[in-house]
Design an enzyme around this catalytic site. Structure first.
Site, PDB file in Angstrom:
ATOM      1  N   GLU A 109       0.833  -1.206   0.000  1.00 54.47           N
ATOM      2  CA  GLU A 109       0.000   0.000   0.000  1.00 54.47           C
ATOM      3  C   GLU A 109       0.866   1.253   0.000  1.00 54.47           C
ATOM      4  O   GLU A 109       0.557   2.245  -0.668  1.00 54.47           O
ATOM      5  CB  GLU A 109      -0.912   0.017   1.234  1.00 54.47           C
ATOM      6  CG  GLU A 109      -1.936  -1.084   1.253  1.00 54.47           C
ATOM      7  CD  GLU A 109      -2.771  -1.036   2.505  1.00 54.47           C
ATOM      8  OE1 GLU A 109      -3.965  -0.704   2.396  1.00 54.47           O
ATOM      9  OE2 GLU A 109      -2.226  -1.319   3.599  1.00 54.47           O
ATOM     10  N   LYS A 134     -12.045   3.519   1.084  1.00 52.82           N
ATOM     11  CA  LYS A 134     -10.859   2.797   0.622  1.00 52.82           C
ATOM     12  C   LYS A 134     -11.357   1.550  -0.122  1.00 52.82           C
ATOM     13  O   LYS A 134     -11.368   0.436   0.410  1.00 52.82           O
ATOM     14  CB  LYS A 134      -9.975   2.424   1.826  1.00 52.82           C
ATOM     15  CG  LYS A 134      -8.632   1.861   1.462  1.00 52.82           C
ATOM     16  CD  LYS A 134      -7.790   1.651   2.721  1.00 52.82           C
ATOM     17  CE  LYS A 134      -6.443   1.061   2.382  1.00 52.82           C
ATOM     18  NZ  LYS A 134      -5.617   0.874   3.595  1.00 52.82           N
TER      19      LYS A 134
END
Length: 126
Positions: A26, A103
């Site tokens: 990420e 997200k």
């Protein structure tokens, strides 16, 4: 004042590529985050006078939100949502804000549509 006594300006679907998250992938590759923001204010004078100076410029708000999301990677979307709320509350006419930070590509091992955090924050000192 509660929400029903204030006017609201809402911008939904602000998309930002950023590098937040607890996993190395990420942080390295980043992913899309989506922000929905509502700012609570009084737009009556702006509406009566057709004057942008008496409201919140939603274009400037959207740009400030995107900047807040795209900078300084952190682990948690809760932290990013707080940052976005603080950014919105810096606008002179904003009395309160509600932020939903999505997200949609979170690293979850089961099928899902979205992950989001929603926070509501008052004006500083309120």
């Amino acid at each position: 004042m509660n929400d029903s006594e204030l006017d609201a300006i809402t911008v939904t679907g602000i998309r930002v590529h950023a590098h937040h998250g607890v996993f190395d992938d990420e942080r390295e590759n980043g992913q899309e985050f989506v922000v929905d923001i509502t700012v609570f204010t009084d737009v009556s004078t702006a509406g009566e006078n057709d004057d942008l100076a008496h409201t919140v410029h939603y274009g400037e708000l959207a740009e400030a939100v995107a900047d807040a999301v795209s900078t300084s990677p952190v682990d948690l979307i809760e932290t990013v949502a707080e940052r976005v709320a603080r950014t919105a509350l810096r606008f002179a006419r904003v009395q309160k804000t509600r932020v939903t930070l999505h997200k949609p590509h979170a690293p979850i091992s089961v099928p899902f549509d979205d992950v989001s955090v929603t926070i509501t924050r008052p004006e500083p000192g309120a």
